[in-house]
Enzyme design. Structure first.
Site, mmCIF file in Angstrom:
data_model
loop_
_atom_site.group_PDB
_atom_site.id
_atom_site.type_symbol
_atom_site.label_atom_id
_atom_site.label_comp_id
_atom_site.label_asym_id
_atom_site.label_seq_id
_atom_site.Cartn_x
_atom_site.Cartn_y
_atom_site.Cartn_z
ATOM 1 N N PRO A 10 65.955 69.390 48.872
ATOM 2 C CA PRO A 10 66.422 68.311 49.631
ATOM 3 C C PRO A 10 67.728 68.054 49.815
ATOM 4 C CG PRO A 10 64.216 67.472 48.860
ATOM 5 C CD PRO A 10 64.835 68.770 48.175
ATOM 6 N N ASN A 11 68.408 67.815 50.826
ATOM 7 C CA ASN A 11 69.727 67.364 51.065
ATOM 8 C C ASN A 11 70.631 68.352 50.978
ATOM 9 O OD1 ASN A 11 68.791 64.734 51.850
ATOM 10 N ND2 ASN A 11 68.438 64.410 49.714
ATOM 11 N N ARG A 18 78.680 66.539 51.733
ATOM 12 C CA ARG A 18 78.213 65.692 50.321
ATOM 13 C C ARG A 18 79.357 65.433 49.414
ATOM 14 N NH1 ARG A 18 72.412 67.258 47.636
ATOM 15 N NH2 ARG A 18 72.641 64.943 47.247
ATOM 16 N N TYR A 23 79.310 68.079 44.192
ATOM 17 C CA TYR A 23 78.890 69.322 44.634
ATOM 18 C C TYR A 23 79.757 70.275 45.167
ATOM 19 C CZ TYR A 23 75.112 66.147 44.734
ATOM 20 O OH TYR A 23 74.032 64.995 44.101
ATOM 21 N N ASN A 74 67.487 75.308 43.163
ATOM 22 C CA ASN A 74 67.995 73.820 43.044
ATOM 23 C C ASN A 74 67.158 73.035 43.574
ATOM 24 O OD1 ASN A 74 69.460 71.667 42.920
ATOM 25 N ND2 ASN A 74 71.284 72.564 43.490
ATOM 26 N N ALA A 77 66.860 66.526 44.404
ATOM 27 C CA ALA A 77 66.223 65.281 43.533
ATOM 28 C C ALA A 77 64.979 65.450 43.267
ATOM 29 C CB ALA A 77 66.653 64.058 44.526
ATOM 30 N N HIS A 80 63.887 65.687 39.571
ATOM 31 C CA HIS A 80 63.693 64.443 38.611
ATOM 32 C C HIS A 80 62.308 63.789 38.492
ATOM 33 C CE1 HIS A 80 67.874 65.004 38.333
ATOM 34 N NE2 HIS A 80 68.005 65.008 39.747
ATOM 35 N N ASP A 87 54.452 72.745 38.647
ATOM 36 C CA ASP A 87 53.351 73.591 38.595
ATOM 37 C C ASP A 87 53.151 74.910 39.485
ATOM 38 O OD1 ASP A 87 52.109 71.894 36.822
ATOM 39 O OD2 ASP A 87 50.641 70.871 38.304
ATOM 40 N N GLU A 98 66.593 77.212 36.844
ATOM 41 C CA GLU A 98 67.013 76.081 37.577
ATOM 42 C C GLU A 98 68.298 75.766 37.585
ATOM 43 O OE1 GLU A 98 64.669 72.523 36.821
ATOM 44 O OE2 GLU A 98 66.694 71.338 36.445
ATOM 45 N N HIS A 100 71.771 73.486 38.962
ATOM 46 C CA HIS A 100 72.481 72.390 39.702
ATOM 47 C C HIS A 100 73.989 72.327 40.089
ATOM 48 C CE1 HIS A 100 68.900 70.218 39.220
ATOM 49 N NE2 HIS A 100 68.664 70.734 38.106
ATOM 50 N N SER A 102 76.224 70.000 40.206
ATOM 51 C CA SER A 102 76.704 68.958 39.470
ATOM 52 C C SER A 102 76.272 68.752 37.965
ATOM 53 C CB SER A 102 76.491 67.450 40.011
ATOM 54 O OG SER A 102 75.137 67.304 40.093
ATOM 55 N N ARG A 107 75.742 62.006 34.852
ATOM 56 C CA ARG A 107 75.631 61.041 36.139
ATOM 57 C C ARG A 107 74.619 59.967 35.627
ATOM 58 N NH1 ARG A 107 74.668 64.724 41.206
ATOM 59 N NH2 ARG A 107 75.261 62.470 42.119
ATOM 60 N N ARG A 111 68.929 60.976 36.477
ATOM 61 C CA ARG A 111 69.285 62.318 36.869
ATOM 62 C C ARG A 111 69.015 63.392 35.425
ATOM 63 N NH1 ARG A 111 71.263 62.867 42.084
ATOM 64 N NH2 ARG A 111 72.440 60.853 42.799
HETATM 65 C C1 DQA Z 1 71.551 68.407 42.335
HETATM 66 C C2 DQA Z 1 71.477 67.349 41.304
HETATM 67 C C3 DQA Z 1 70.526 66.114 42.042
HETATM 68 O O1 DQA Z 1 70.452 65.150 40.977
HETATM 69 C C4 DQA Z 1 70.793 65.790 43.326
HETATM 70 O O2 DQA Z 1 69.662 65.131 43.854
HETATM 71 C C5 DQA Z 1 70.946 67.052 44.266
HETATM 72 C C6 DQA Z 1 71.923 67.998 43.906
HETATM 73 C C7 DQA Z 1 72.971 69.320 42.080
HETATM 74 O O3 DQA Z 1 72.880 70.523 42.464
HETATM 75 O O4 DQA Z 1 73.748 68.941 41.218
HETATM 76 O O5 DQA Z 1 70.854 66.605 45.394
HETATM 77 O O6 DQA Z 1 70.491 69.112 42.206
#
Ligand code: DQA
Length: 148
Positions: A10-11, A18, A23, A74, A77, A80, A87, A98, A100, A102, A107, A111
């Site tokens: 998401p996002n 952003r 990011y 990635n 959110a 978390h 699963d 995994e 990220h 950031s 943070r 997170r």
């Molecule tokens: C993220 C970190 C997450 O906490 C956040 O919700 C994101 C981006 C990152 O790439 O740093 O959307 O996964």
């Protein structure tokens, strides 16, 4: 060519708009170009997918894990709190890293918890797009070590 799934949660479609401090300023398209170019050098084709919906991410893992060597994810959110994604990664039975952009450990306290990391062979974070290249290198190392 071997396939790696590159999955964004998401996002992450909004990268470039952003918070650049967390990011970076690259769009998702540009970020994917960088990862794809490096993957090609290492001998992989990238199959990429982004969704704002947890179930769609799970569907794409289920549908493609048999034809892929590994996954870079990635989860945004969902990292978390998504035990369903945890699963799905376990059930895929292929090495997953995994990633990220950031530094999730520096943070908000919520997170710092990753429920998906336990299903992964490793986690790379805090270096913006370089986190992805580190994650790809780790996945490649794992895949080549496994086979030799
Ligand atoms: C993220 C970190 C997450 O906490 C956040 O919700 C994101 C981006 C990152 O790439 O740093 O959307 O996964």
């Amino acid at each position: 060519m071997k396939t790696i799934l590159l999955i964004h949660g998401p996002n992450l479609n909004l990268l470039g708009k952003r918070n650049a401090t967390h990011y970076g300023s690259l769009t998702l398209k540009k970020l994917e170009e960088i990862v794809k170019a490096e993957a090609k050098v290492l001998g992989y084709r990238i199959l990429s997918f982004q969704s704002n919906h947890e179930g769609e991410l799970i569907d794409v893992i289920q549908k493609n894990s048999e034809k892929a060597e590994g996954i870079l994810i990635n989860p945004g959110a969902l990292t978390h709190y998504s035990y369903a994604l945890h699963d799905a990664i376990i059930d895929a039975q292929i090495p997953t890293v995994e990633v990220h952009l950031s530094d999730i450990n520096k943070r908000e306290s919520w997170r710092k918890i990753s429920v998906t990391a336990a299903a992964c062979i490793g986690q790379k974070f805090g270096k913006k797009e370089k986190s992805y290249l580190e994650a790809l290198a780790l996945l490649h190392k794992t895949l080549t070590t496994k086979k030799s």
